[in-house]
Design a protein around this motif. Structure first.
Motif, mmCIF file in Angstrom:
data_model
loop_
_atom_site.group_PDB
_atom_site.id
_atom_site.type_symbol
_atom_site.label_atom_id
_atom_site.label_comp_id
_atom_site.label_asym_id
_atom_site.label_seq_id
_atom_site.Cartn_x
_atom_site.Cartn_y
_atom_site.Cartn_z
ATOM 1 N N LEU A 21 -33.628 -21.530 41.801
ATOM 2 C CA LEU A 21 -34.441 -21.544 42.971
ATOM 3 C C LEU A 21 -33.748 -20.528 43.793
ATOM 4 N N ALA A 22 -32.261 -20.209 43.716
ATOM 5 C CA ALA A 22 -31.332 -19.633 44.055
ATOM 6 C C ALA A 22 -32.572 -18.047 43.349
ATOM 7 N N GLY A 23 -32.431 -18.262 41.973
ATOM 8 C CA GLY A 23 -33.327 -16.845 42.438
ATOM 9 C C GLY A 23 -34.524 -16.441 42.710
ATOM 10 N N TRP A 24 -35.245 -17.781 42.363
ATOM 11 C CA TRP A 24 -36.946 -16.929 43.419
ATOM 12 C C TRP A 24 -36.764 -16.763 44.945
ATOM 13 N N LEU A 25 -35.576 -17.320 44.891
ATOM 14 C CA LEU A 25 -35.537 -17.337 46.986
ATOM 15 C C LEU A 25 -34.823 -16.263 47.105
ATOM 16 N N VAL B 107 -28.541 -17.124 45.965
ATOM 17 C CA VAL B 107 -29.779 -16.619 46.396
ATOM 18 C C VAL B 107 -28.401 -14.370 47.046
ATOM 19 N N ARG B 108 -27.752 -14.795 47.398
ATOM 20 C CA ARG B 108 -27.243 -13.546 48.192
ATOM 21 C C ARG B 108 -26.998 -12.413 46.939
ATOM 22 N N ASP B 109 -26.805 -12.969 45.784
ATOM 23 C CA ASP B 109 -26.169 -12.035 44.384
ATOM 24 C C ASP B 109 -27.947 -11.633 44.335
ATOM 25 N N GLU B 110 -29.311 -12.480 43.840
ATOM 26 C CA GLU B 110 -29.977 -12.055 43.563
ATOM 27 C C GLU B 110 -31.402 -10.997 44.648
ATOM 28 N N PHE B 111 -31.006 -11.353 46.002
ATOM 29 C CA PHE B 111 -31.211 -10.976 47.288
ATOM 30 C C PHE B 111 -30.450 -8.879 46.862
ATOM 31 N N ALA B 112 -29.445 -9.130 46.948
ATOM 32 C CA ALA B 112 -28.464 -7.970 46.365
ATOM 33 C C ALA B 112 -28.858 -6.765 45.294
ATOM 34 N N ALA B 113 -29.510 -7.886 44.199
ATOM 35 C CA ALA B 113 -29.722 -7.422 42.897
ATOM 36 C C ALA B 113 -31.126 -7.191 43.046
ATOM 37 N N ARG B 114 -32.167 -7.508 43.563
ATOM 38 C CA ARG B 114 -33.556 -7.121 43.851
ATOM 39 C C ARG B 114 -34.107 -6.354 45.346
ATOM 40 N N LEU B 115 -33.320 -5.712 45.622
ATOM 41 C CA LEU B 115 -33.247 -4.911 47.116
ATOM 42 C C LEU B 115 -34.190 -3.845 46.891
ATOM 43 N N THR B 116 -34.937 -3.249 47.479
ATOM 44 C CA THR B 116 -35.281 -1.861 47.480
ATOM 45 C C THR B 116 -34.267 -0.881 47.904
ATOM 46 N N GLU C 138 -27.659 -10.117 56.688
ATOM 47 C CA GLU C 138 -27.195 -11.417 56.548
ATOM 48 C C GLU C 138 -28.652 -12.306 55.990
ATOM 49 N N ILE C 139 -27.849 -13.254 55.968
ATOM 50 C CA ILE C 139 -28.536 -14.507 54.819
ATOM 51 C C ILE C 139 -27.380 -15.868 55.176
ATOM 52 N N ARG C 140 -28.253 -16.173 56.090
ATOM 53 C CA ARG C 140 -27.218 -17.703 56.704
ATOM 54 C C ARG C 140 -27.973 -18.999 56.624
ATOM 55 N N VAL C 141 -27.360 -20.181 56.559
ATOM 56 C CA VAL C 141 -27.910 -21.160 56.538
ATOM 57 C C VAL C 141 -28.259 -22.055 58.393
#
Ligand SMILES: [Zn+2]
Length: 313
Positions: free
Chosen positions: A236-240, A273-282, A291-294
């Motif tokens: 889930l985290a990876g896809w998000l 989610v934060r890790d995957e976002f940072a790793a995938r962001l162009t 920021e990714i917040r709840v």
């Protein structure tokens, strides 16, 4: 003065509330949603409004509805989980309650509530992703709710993640929400438990069987260290994270807000989610990270947002 009523209409319940200019709910109510009947739906919404308006001086009504709303904020063109088809909801309800009414997409209303009074306060470019049974989206750009030309924008859950992938209720295959929602979490956990029961000891103990696995079992088992459940949350985290990176490539928001039922278990996947976002962001490494917040307002976000949009109509 300055009071408005927000109504959040879903497939199982209708939540309503009187909301002031600061986003505070002064009184709220919940009714069963007569999802199968457009006539009963309009009547039930009107009852909820009339009841509250009898005790508070309100000036307008905002309805957040789980469906595709037209650009005039009047007609529900289509609702996948409700009986509405080209339903003139604004007209029907306003005739019954004698107040100005606007109709908004429920995820848009939620996003607006969080932007104004919740986790998005102080931001100007906000994307709200509601992770529940499916994925809803709401986009605020430069302080305005972005609805698209025909009112159909921000259906983030129905962007394609996997060509030829899991069948979606929208008629397409491989939509993002089939991999990054609460339903996807459940599908993944069941698959993991089926493939290797020894990895799912806690999960199967809680659920009794693979067929009996429910969302809350996956969350509880993950907290107990169940490998199959943790793997489902990792997926889930990876896809998000990947999906948020895709959205950032288009919209470059300053802030993402994760809401919906699954966000209650954010401690189990937010870091991922934060890790995957940072790793995938162009362009990563050469741009600020959003920021990714709840979400902060919980289930009330839809009522608060719809009410505020009615005030700003
Ligand atoms: Zn879809």
């Amino acid at each position: 003065m300055g009071l408005t009523i927000g109504v959040d209409v879903g497939g199982t319940k209708i939540a309503s509330g009187v909301v002031d200019e600061e986003g505070r709910i002064l009184e709220s109510g919940v009714r069963h949603s007569p999802a199968g009947s457009p006539e009963k739906m309009a009547l039930t919404i009107a009852e909820a409004v009339t009841d509250l308006a009898g005790r508070h001086e309100v000036e307008a009504v905002g309805i957040g509805a789980a469906g595709f709303i037209d650009e005039t904020r009047s007609v529900v063109r289509f609702a996948p989980n409700l009986a509405w088809r080209e339903e003139p909801l604004r007209k029907k309800v306003s005739e019954l309650v004698d107040l100005p009414v606007v109709v908004e997409n429920d995820a848009n209303a939620m996003a607006w509530g969080e932007y104004r009074f919740g986790a998005g306060r102080g931001e100007s470019h906000v994307v709200c992703v509601t992770v529940g049974t499916g994925i809803g989206g709401g986009i605020v750009l430069a302080g305005d709710l972005y609805r698209g030309r025909w009112g159909m924008g921000a259906e983030l859950g129905h962007t394609q993640a996997v060509p030829g992938g899991r069948a979606c209720g929208c008629g397409n295959q491989g939509c993002w929400e089939k991999y990054a929602s609460g339903s996807a979490l459940l599908v993944d956990a069941k698959e993991n438990a089926q493939a290797d029961p020894s990895s799912a000891v806690h999960l199967l103990e809680l659920a009794g069987s693979v067929e009996g696995i429910k969302g809350e079992h996956v969350t509880e088992a993950a907290r107990r260290g169940d490998a199959a459940s943790l793997a489902a949350f990792a997926s889930l985290a990876g896809w998000l994270g990947q999906g948020l990176a895709d959205i950032a490539a288009i919209l470059d928001p300053g802030c993402f807000i994760l809401g919906g039922g699954v966000s209650g278990a954010a401690d189990l996947f937010l870091d991922g989610v934060r890790d995957e976002f940072a790793a995938r962001l162009t362009g990563r490494g050469h741009r600020p990270l959003a920021e990714i917040r709840v979400a902060e307002l919980g289930p009330a976000a839809g009522v608060v947002g719809a009410a505020d949009l009615a005030r700003l109509r």
